[in-house]
Design a protein around this motif. Structure first.
Motif, PDB file in Angstrom:
ATOM      1  N   PRO A 108       0.799  -1.226   0.000  1.00 22.71           N
ATOM      2  CA  PRO A 108       0.000   0.000   0.000  1.00 22.71           C
ATOM      3  C   PRO A 108       0.834   1.278   0.000  1.00 22.71           C
ATOM      4  N   VAL A 109       2.009   1.251   0.596  1.00 21.48           N
ATOM      5  CA  VAL A 109       2.813   2.476   0.658  1.00 21.48           C
ATOM      6  C   VAL A 109       3.121   3.000  -0.741  1.00 21.48           C
ATOM      7  N   VAL A 110       3.421   2.108  -1.678  1.00 21.40           N
ATOM      8  CA  VAL A 110       3.726   2.525  -3.045  1.00 21.40           C
ATOM      9  C   VAL A 110       2.470   3.035  -3.739  1.00 21.40           C
ATOM     10  N   LEU A 111       1.347   2.354  -3.526  1.00 19.42           N
ATOM     11  CA  LEU A 111       0.095   2.752  -4.173  1.00 19.42           C
ATOM     12  C   LEU A 111      -0.397   4.099  -3.656  1.00 19.42           C
ATOM     13  N   VAL A 112      -0.248   4.348  -2.359  1.00 15.62           N
ATOM     14  CA  VAL A 112      -0.674   5.637  -1.802  1.00 15.62           C
ATOM     15  C   VAL A 112       0.192   6.767  -2.356  1.00 15.62           C
ATOM     16  N   VAL A 113       1.510   6.547  -2.418  1.00 12.82           N
ATOM     17  CA  VAL A 113       2.392   7.569  -2.987  1.00 12.82           C
ATOM     18  C   VAL A 113       2.034   7.829  -4.447  1.00 12.82           C
ATOM     19  N   ALA A 114       1.852   6.758  -5.207  1.00 14.25           N
ATOM     20  CA  ALA A 114       1.492   6.918  -6.619  1.00 14.25           C
ATOM     21  C   ALA A 114       0.160   7.644  -6.758  1.00 14.25           C
ATOM     22  N   GLY A 115      -0.807   7.313  -5.909  1.00 15.95           N
ATOM     23  CA  GLY A 115      -2.106   7.963  -5.962  1.00 15.95           C
ATOM     24  C   GLY A 115      -2.030   9.440  -5.614  1.00 15.95           C
ATOM     25  N   LEU A 116      -1.281   9.766  -4.573  1.00 16.90           N
ATOM     26  CA  LEU A 116      -1.129  11.167  -4.196  1.00 16.90           C
ATOM     27  C   LEU A 116      -0.470  11.962  -5.310  1.00 16.90           C
ATOM     28  N   CYS A 117       0.584  11.413  -5.893  1.00 16.78           N
ATOM     29  CA  CYS A 117       1.284  12.120  -6.970  1.00 16.78           C
ATOM     30  C   CYS A 117       0.380  12.291  -8.187  1.00 16.78           C
ATOM     31  N   ALA A 118      -0.399  11.262  -8.505  1.00 15.00           N
ATOM     32  CA  ALA A 118      -1.326  11.377  -9.630  1.00 15.00           C
ATOM     33  C   ALA A 118      -2.360  12.460  -9.369  1.00 15.00           C
ATOM     34  N   GLY A 119      -2.930  12.479  -8.162  1.00 19.68           N
ATOM     35  CA  GLY A 119      -3.928  13.484  -7.814  1.00 19.68           C
ATOM     36  C   GLY A 119      -3.388  14.895  -7.894  1.00 19.68           C
ATOM     37  N   LEU A 120      -2.102  15.077  -7.594  1.00 21.56           N
ATOM     38  CA  LEU A 120      -1.497  16.399  -7.684  1.00 21.56           C
ATOM     39  C   LEU A 120      -1.481  16.928  -9.114  1.00 21.56           C
ATOM     40  N   GLY A 121      -1.559  16.028 -10.083  1.00 20.10           N
ATOM     41  CA  GLY A 121      -1.535  16.437 -11.478  1.00 20.10           C
ATOM     42  C   GLY A 121      -2.897  16.510 -12.127  1.00 20.10           C
ATOM     43  N   PHE A 122      -3.958  16.235 -11.378  1.00 18.96           N
ATOM     44  CA  PHE A 122      -5.307  16.295 -11.931  1.00 18.96           C
ATOM     45  C   PHE A 122      -5.731  17.744 -12.168  1.00 18.96           C
ATOM     46  N   PRO A 123      -6.706  17.951 -13.049  1.00 22.75           N
ATOM     47  CA  PRO A 123      -7.215  19.310 -13.252  1.00 22.75           C
ATOM     48  C   PRO A 123      -7.746  19.883 -11.947  1.00 22.75           C
ATOM     49  N   SER A 124      -7.603  21.196 -11.779  1.00 20.81           N
ATOM     50  CA  SER A 124      -8.059  21.830 -10.561  1.00 20.81           C
ATOM     51  C   SER A 124      -8.396  23.287 -10.824  1.00 20.81           C
ATOM     52  N   THR A 125      -9.471  23.750 -10.221  1.00 16.80           N
ATOM     53  CA  THR A 125      -9.740  25.181 -10.209  1.00 16.80           C
ATOM     54  C   THR A 125      -9.051  25.764  -8.983  1.00 16.80           C
ATOM     55  N   GLU A 126      -9.214  27.046  -8.774  1.00 22.78           N
ATOM     56  CA  GLU A 126      -8.556  27.676  -7.636  1.00 22.78           C
ATOM     57  C   GLU A 126      -8.966  27.066  -6.299  1.00 22.78           C
ATOM     58  N   ASP A 127     -10.249  26.638  -6.205  1.00 21.47           N
ATOM     59  CA  ASP A 127     -10.687  26.050  -4.943  1.00 21.47           C
ATOM     60  C   ASP A 127     -10.535  24.540  -4.924  1.00 21.47           C
ATOM     61  N   GLY A 128     -10.092  23.971  -6.070  1.00 19.26           N
ATOM     62  CA  GLY A 128      -9.783  22.549  -6.105  1.00 19.26           C
ATOM     63  C   GLY A 128     -10.986  21.640  -6.153  1.00 19.26           C
ATOM     64  N   MET A 129     -12.199  22.174  -6.242  1.00 19.07           N
ATOM     65  CA  MET A 129     -13.359  21.318  -6.124  1.00 19.07           C
ATOM     66  C   MET A 129     -14.037  21.006  -7.463  1.00 19.07           C
ATOM     67  N   ALA A 130     -14.132  21.980  -8.354  1.00 18.31           N
ATOM     68  CA  ALA A 130     -14.953  21.777  -9.546  1.00 18.31           C
ATOM     69  C   ALA A 130     -14.379  20.734 -10.495  1.00 18.31           C
ATOM     70  N   GLU A 131     -13.068  20.815 -10.755  1.00 18.99           N
ATOM     71  CA  GLU A 131     -12.466  19.876 -11.704  1.00 18.99           C
ATOM     72  C   GLU A 131     -11.763  18.727 -11.006  1.00 18.99           C
ATOM     73  N   GLY A 132     -11.267  18.976  -9.808  1.00 14.57           N
ATOM     74  CA  GLY A 132     -10.415  17.987  -9.163  1.00 14.57           C
ATOM     75  C   GLY A 132     -11.084  16.687  -8.831  1.00 14.57           C
ATOM     76  N   THR A 133     -12.410  16.654  -8.802  1.00 15.92           N
ATOM     77  CA  THR A 133     -13.095  15.404  -8.434  1.00 15.92           C
ATOM     78  C   THR A 133     -13.574  14.630  -9.640  1.00 15.92           C
ATOM     79  N   ARG A 134     -13.307  15.113 -10.847  1.00 17.33           N
ATOM     80  CA  ARG A 134     -13.748  14.399 -12.042  1.00 17.33           C
ATOM     81  C   ARG A 134     -12.547  13.778 -12.725  1.00 17.33           C
ATOM     82  N   ALA A 135     -12.640  12.500 -13.070  1.00 21.28           N
ATOM     83  CA  ALA A 135     -11.547  11.819 -13.745  1.00 21.28           C
ATOM     84  C   ALA A 135     -11.921  11.579 -15.188  1.00 21.28           C
TER      85      ALA A 135
END
Length: 435
Positions: free
Chosen positions: A408-435
């Motif tokens: 899990p340690v590798v998967l959590v790191v990979a997931g966090l890093c992937a999420g950091l590159g997802f689309p995001s608006t200034e508040d992080g809510m509108a785009e950041g939750t859509r994949a």
């Protein structure tokens, strides 16, 4: 009383879901990567609670991750052992959960989250270095006569994967002495693991940084920390063979000298290039001097893995579509004078999934990867994005050489890093939750 003019400094705090995922990451770090049941349950629960609190919108990534987990359950039921599917279900859950939680962070929170990830990775690296220098059995692994750093993860290759992902991410953080030291410790830690796949994955990540973050910028940022790591690891080499007496004073001096290189090389101005060339030449000379002791780590030969791969392909040929079932991928092969050997993992996660879950499972897993990459591509343009993409590439490349998705340690790191590159608006809510 005169008017006082003050400057208000805005502070950044991570939301509770992000804090819980970070706690899951930390729990997996101290619990042998989360490989065993207690660590897997703890990290899984923390990420699961974070996902519930975050309440992301229904999206393609969640659907594909759920499909992979559901297929593992179905195969477990068909084999009469549904519990055998739980590791796959947990793996899909912690990865997708970490991605979706990190994607909800706004830009400032993502900077902080990236700093936390790289900081924890640097701590893993430092404990690995300490374990080799002072020969701490619980945090090292002996392989082919060499003492390899494993840190609290207790598996050198998994430690190298975590450090390599964090290392490329650290190179896109705002330049400072802290980030330079973090990058230096991470690259040094990779060297102490003596992981060939870790070095290959790091090189792949640096290539991605050169392409998306700018060649010149990447070289200028990465060269000091890499050369500093060369100095530190070079001073550690005399202590890495089990048969030799440890040289702690030399190792400590090398670590200090390497840190000075990482922090001060760019300040040398026109002298920086010749000094860098001398350091690189010195590192090459040191590696050559110890080549006889490191022969097994500078060769691409791995008979055991080759034998396991052949056995895995034989199992695939028997059940290419449905696989053997989760947990049923044991690989028997002839090891010559050593007789018949058995390996639980084929050291290639893509092939491991194909063996156990068949082409259906592999397509589901690759679908998850594709959904992440596509969503990250839509999120390009931020300062963190090249490092986030490079970190994901590091894990994807390294997964072709080791069994990383079982920790899990590798998967959590990979997931966090992937999420950091997802689309995001200034508040992080509108785009950041859509994949």
């Amino acid at each position: 009383m005169g008017d006082a003019v003050g400057v208000r400094r805005e502070t950044v705090a991570l939301p509770m879901p992000s804090l819980l995922v970070v706690a899951g990451f930390a729990a997996a770090v101290v619990a042998q990567g989360g490989y065993y049941l207690p660590g897997r349950v703890m990290s899984g629960l923390l990420v699961g609670v974070a996902l519930v609190l975050a309440r992301p919108k229904p999206n393609l990534l969640a659907a594909l991750g759920g499909s992979l987990a559901l297929w593992a359950v179905v195969r477990g039921l068909l084999e009469g052992d549904v519990l055998s599917s739980l590791p796959t279900v947990a793996a899909a859950g912690v990865f997708v959960g970490a991605v979706l939680v990190a994607a909800q962070a706004d830009l400032a929170q993502r900077e902080l989250l990236a700093t936390v990830v790289t900081g924890v990775g640097a701590l893993v690296a430092f404990t690995g270095w300490v374990a080799v220098v002072f020969r701490i059995p619980a945090w090292t692994t002996v392989a082919e006569g060499l003492l390899r750093a494993a840190s609290t993860l207790t598996y050198p290759n998994a430690a190298a994967a975590v450090m390599a992902a964090a290392a490329v991410l650290s190179l896109v953080l705002k330049p400072s002495q802290v980030t330079s030291m973090t990058g230096f410790l991470l690259c040094t830690g990779i060297g102490t693991t003596m992981s060939r796949a870790g070095v290959i994955a790091l090189a792949a990540g640096l290539m991605v940084l050169c392409v998306f973050g700018g060649f010149k910028k990447t070289i200028v940022t990465a060269t000091p920390v890499l050369l500093g790591a060369v100095v530190a690891v070079g001073a550690l080499l005399p202590s890495m063979r089990v048969a030799d007496e440890p040289r702690p004073l030399l190792a400590v001096a090398g670590l200090i000298a390497g840190a000075l290189v990482a922090l001060g090389l760019r300040r040398l101005g026109r002298f920086a290039v010749p000094v860098a060339v001398l350091l690189a030449a010195g590192g090459a000379a040191t590696a050559f001097a110890f080549s006889d002791r490191l022969a097994t780590r500078v060769s691409f030969s791995s008979p055991d893995r080759g034998g396991a791969t052949e056995a895995a392909l034989e199992l695939v040929s028997r059940s290419p579509l449905l696989g053997t079932g989760p947990g049923n991928g044991s690989f028997f092969f002839d090891a010559g004078n050593q007789g018949t050997r058995v390996m639980r993992y084929v050291h290639n996660e893509y092939l491991q999934v194909l063996v156990e879950l068949g082409a259906v499972g592999l397509l589901a897993a690759l679908g998850v990867v594709a959904a992440v990459v596509v969503a990250m591509w839509r999120g390009r343009g931020t300062s963190l994005w090249p490092g986030a993409m490079a970190a994901v590439v590091v894990v994807l490349v390294h997964s072709g050489f080791d069994f990383l998705w079982h920790l899990p340690v590798v998967l959590v790191v990979a997931g966090l890093c992937a999420g950091l590159g997802f689309p995001s608006t200034e508040d992080g809510m509108a785009e950041g939750t859509r994949a």
